[in-house]
Enzyme design. Structure first.
Site, PDB file in Angstrom:
ATOM      1  CB  CYS A   1     -64.407   8.578 -47.855  1.00 54.47           C
ATOM      2  SG  CYS A   1     -66.087   8.026 -48.151  1.00 54.47           S
TER       3      CYS A   1
ATOM      4  CG  HIS B   1     -66.629   8.960 -43.267  1.00 55.37           C
ATOM      5  ND1 HIS B   1     -67.746   9.761 -43.358  1.00 55.37           N
ATOM      6  CD2 HIS B   1     -66.465   8.401 -44.496  1.00 55.37           C
ATOM      7  CE1 HIS B   1     -68.229   9.701 -44.599  1.00 55.37           C
ATOM      8  NE2 HIS B   1     -67.465   8.900 -45.303  1.00 55.37           N
TER       9      HIS B   1
HETATM   10  P1  NAP Z   1     -71.761  14.455 -56.850  1.00 54.27           P
HETATM   11  O1  NAP Z   1     -71.829  15.515 -55.819  1.00 54.27           O
HETATM   12  O2  NAP Z   1     -73.018  13.806 -57.287  1.00 54.27           O
HETATM   13  O3  NAP Z   1     -70.983  15.047 -58.157  1.00 54.27           O
HETATM   14  C1  NAP Z   1     -70.869  14.314 -59.370  1.00 54.27           C
HETATM   15  C2  NAP Z   1     -70.128  15.110 -60.432  1.00 54.27           C
HETATM   16  O4  NAP Z   1     -70.053  14.339 -61.644  1.00 54.27           O
HETATM   17  C3  NAP Z   1     -70.797  16.428 -60.835  1.00 54.27           C
HETATM   18  O5  NAP Z   1     -69.810  17.336 -61.288  1.00 54.27           O
HETATM   19  C4  NAP Z   1     -71.674  15.995 -62.016  1.00 54.27           C
HETATM   20  O6  NAP Z   1     -71.963  17.067 -62.920  1.00 54.27           O
HETATM   21  C5  NAP Z   1     -70.748  15.027 -62.716  1.00 54.27           C
HETATM   22  N1  NAP Z   1     -71.487  14.021 -63.497  1.00 54.27           N
HETATM   23  C6  NAP Z   1     -72.567  13.298 -63.132  1.00 54.27           C
HETATM   24  N2  NAP Z   1     -72.925  12.446 -64.126  1.00 54.27           N
HETATM   25  C7  NAP Z   1     -72.071  12.669 -65.146  1.00 54.27           C
HETATM   26  C8  NAP Z   1     -71.931  12.115 -66.458  1.00 54.27           C
HETATM   27  N3  NAP Z   1     -72.731  11.153 -66.912  1.00 54.27           N
HETATM   28  N4  NAP Z   1     -70.925  12.579 -67.238  1.00 54.27           N
HETATM   29  C9  NAP Z   1     -70.107  13.551 -66.808  1.00 54.27           C
HETATM   30  N5  NAP Z   1     -70.183  14.132 -65.582  1.00 54.27           N
HETATM   31  C10 NAP Z   1     -71.159  13.679 -64.761  1.00 54.27           C
HETATM   32  O7  NAP Z   1     -70.813  13.242 -56.370  1.00 54.27           O
HETATM   33  P2  NAP Z   1     -69.578  13.306 -55.320  1.00 54.27           P
HETATM   34  O8  NAP Z   1     -70.023  13.072 -53.936  1.00 54.27           O
HETATM   35  O9  NAP Z   1     -68.750  14.504 -55.629  1.00 54.27           O
HETATM   36  O10 NAP Z   1     -68.777  11.954 -55.702  1.00 54.27           O
HETATM   37  C11 NAP Z   1     -68.018  11.874 -56.891  1.00 54.27           C
HETATM   38  C12 NAP Z   1     -67.248  10.565 -56.905  1.00 54.27           C
HETATM   39  O11 NAP Z   1     -66.341  10.522 -55.817  1.00 54.27           O
HETATM   40  C13 NAP Z   1     -68.150   9.324 -56.773  1.00 54.27           C
HETATM   41  O12 NAP Z   1     -67.628   8.291 -57.574  1.00 54.27           O
HETATM   42  C14 NAP Z   1     -68.030   8.975 -55.305  1.00 54.27           C
HETATM   43  O13 NAP Z   1     -68.272   7.609 -55.059  1.00 54.27           O
HETATM   44  C15 NAP Z   1     -66.575   9.337 -55.026  1.00 54.27           C
HETATM   45  N6  NAP Z   1     -66.273   9.643 -53.629  1.00 54.27           N
HETATM   46  C16 NAP Z   1     -67.036  10.506 -52.907  1.00 54.27           C
HETATM   47  C17 NAP Z   1     -66.692  10.782 -51.593  1.00 54.27           C
HETATM   48  C18 NAP Z   1     -67.472  11.741 -50.739  1.00 54.27           C
HETATM   49  O14 NAP Z   1     -67.152  11.851 -49.534  1.00 54.27           O
HETATM   50  N7  NAP Z   1     -68.467  12.460 -51.273  1.00 54.27           N
HETATM   51  C19 NAP Z   1     -65.584  10.178 -51.019  1.00 54.27           C
HETATM   52  C20 NAP Z   1     -64.827   9.300 -51.776  1.00 54.27           C
HETATM   53  C21 NAP Z   1     -65.180   9.053 -53.076  1.00 54.27           C
HETATM   54  P3  NAP Z   1     -73.356  17.923 -62.843  1.00 54.27           P
HETATM   55  O15 NAP Z   1     -73.186  18.932 -61.737  1.00 54.27           O
HETATM   56  O16 NAP Z   1     -73.414  18.573 -64.189  1.00 54.27           O
HETATM   57  O17 NAP Z   1     -74.447  16.945 -62.598  1.00 54.27           O
END
Ligand code: NAP
Length: 343
Positions: free
Chosen positions: A149, A241
């Site tokens: 991001c 950001h």
């Molecule tokens: P998050 O809020 O922690 O959500 C993670 C998701 O993955 C939830 O649906 C979770 O399900 C699921 N999950 C976790 N462990 C798992 C497993 N072992 N097997 C299957 N599903 C699983 O994270 P997020 O912020 O959305 O980020 C997700 C990804 O996008 C990351 O790789 C992050 O680096 C990337 N990203 C994030 C942003 C940002 O601004 N937030 C920007 C760019 C990229 P449950 O609800 O069941 O736990």
């Protein structure tokens, strides 16, 4: 309509996917997956919904499945992935082997030679790497990544300045807490505070930006040879950001020439692509996260504070980290895949 699914649909980025896919002109949401903890629950019960618009009724009643290719209907053509990178590293290849096309946010494999890391307005031709990827890996599916991001915020502006001969980039970021996901930063850590470290983020900005600005060669991407150094900081904003960027170029453009280069940055004829791609603010105190993160429905890049100094060009840049920086970026990549006949 193209049937799509979301891997990691309950998280911060997953919820943005749900929001952006609601009423999408080409994509119909047909599958939502998450961890074993959420599997079997309705989406309404599994997601701690934090997006300002309500959960779409049809999605609220969908059953969340585990993140397993056997659980996703065969007629789903495209999967958006917002899994933690550790889980994605294991699970994404299983979906690729099963023949799915995956447009992923997760940081794993972004720098692999045969994986397209794409911003549609900047390097759509990097999709050609899918042929190399299929030859190398034997996958029927295809993996395409969008950048981190903080990288995606800066790179459209750098691409616009490359006509002046980009040599060195220094960037200092002020990043929102949503970038760390729901469990990333506690209120006790961030309220009344700023944290001058985000693990791995600086390296991502330094490497991903050079791959994005590179050109496709025989076996992969020849990275841009500009040097990029980053300092990444977390602050107590929710979304958006903000980054202070200092650029050294071979030529010495005027402020007006820099602003014109930003305004002329090309858009793409895709449903989620903003036009213009870069919004240029004249006021020196803009862009600001709270005021400007929704420029272009959260998909545009906002630039302001352009100055030229003895050291080069200086400006501030902002984008919405969970829309342009995450879910919106993957959706736009999905639209590009559809437009170029990969689905
Ligand atoms: P998050 O809020 O922690 O959500 C993670 C998701 O993955 C939830 O649906 C979770 O399900 C699921 N999950 C976790 N462990 C798992 C497993 N072992 N097997 C299957 N599903 C699983 O994270 P997020 O912020 O959305 O980020 C997700 C990804 O996008 C990351 O790789 C992050 O680096 C990337 N990203 C994030 C942003 C940002 O601004 N937030 C920007 C760019 C990229 P449950 O609800 O069941 O736990």
């Amino acid at each position: 309509m193209i049937r799509v699914g979301i891997l990691g649909a309950t998280g911060a980025v997953g919820q943005r996917f749900v929001q952006l896919l609601d009423g999408h002109p080409a994509f119909e949401l047909a599958a939502v997956t998450a961890s074993e903890d959420s599997a079997g629950s309705s989406y309404r019960d599994a997601a701690k919904w934090r997006v300002s618009t309500p959960i779409p009724d049809d999605v609220a009643e969908m059953t969340v499945t585990s993140t397993d290719p056997d659980e996703v209907p065969d007629d789903v053509d495209l999967l958006f992935s917002s899994l933690p990178s550790g889980a994605a590293e294991v699970v994404e290849p299983e979906f690729l082997e099963a023949g799915y096309v995956v447009s992923s946010n997760s940081s794993n494999a972004r720098l692999d030679d045969d994986v397209p890391l794409v911003i549609p307005e900047i390097n759509p031709d990097h999709l050609d790497l899918i042929e190399v990827q299929r030859d190398n890996r034997g996958w029927d599916g295809a993996l395409i990544k969008n950048p981190n991001c903080s990288t995606i915020t800066m790179v459209p502006a750098l691409a616009a300045l490359d006509q002046f001969g980009l040599e060195r980039v220094h960037v200092s970021t002020l990043q929102a807490v949503s970038g760390a996901g729901y469990s990333g930063v506690t209120s006790m850590e961030i309220i009344d505070n700023a944290i001058p470290h985000i693990g791995g983020e600086e390296e991502k900005m330094e490497t991903e930006s050079r791959k994005l600005l590179g050109s496709v060669g025989e076996d992969g991407v020849d990275w841009h040879d500009a040097s990029v150094s980053a300092s990444c900081n977390r602050i107590a904003t929710i979304d958006g950001h903000l980054e202070n960027v200092f650029v050294e170029t071979e030529a010495d453009p005027t402020i007006d020439e820099v602003a014109e280069a930003f305004r002329a940055a090309p858009s793409q004829d895709l449903p989620s692509a903003p036009d213009p791609l870069i919004h240029v603010f004249e006021d020196p105190d803009r862009p600001q996260p709270r005021l400007d993160r929704m420029v272009g429905d959260g998909m545009a890049i906002a630039v302001g504070g352009i100055q030229t100094t003895d050291s080069g060009i200086q400006f501030n840049v902002l984008s919405h980290n969970t829309i342009r920086g995450a879910a919106g970026a993957s959706v736009l990549n999905g639209e590009l895949l559809a437009d170029r006949g990969w689905l």
